[in-house]
Write a protein that holds these residues in place. Sequence first.
Motif: not given
Length: 105
Positions: A33-53, A82-88
């Motif tokens: 659950x922790x991993x899934x929550x972290x992913x949801x926190x950064x998903x919006x910062x992933x450019x374009x269609x990258x999140x699907x991969x 670095x951007x993802x880490x800062x966002x978290x």
Amino acid sequence: MSTKPPPLVPDSMTVSEALRRSAPLTQLRARLQDSADRFEAVRGALPGALARHVQPGPVDEEGWSLLAANAAVAAKLRQIKPRLEALLREQGWQVSSIRIRVQSN
């Protein structure tokens, strides 16, 4: 002729009940659950269609892993790490590091 009594079979329990009763499984569930929550926190910062991969990977004492579908996705994730880490951190997560792993099939 004697009849044998039927064998004693313990009552079965549901998977969710087994998860609640088992400390190791409860810890595993919390990490998932922790991993899934972290992913949801950064998903919006992933450019374009990258999140699907990209998929959330394990969380452990050393950090969190993101699983990339291939080497190109992993390279892009390393660029924005670095951007993802800062966002978290901004959202209150304790972040030691994000590991990028290419997912093996």
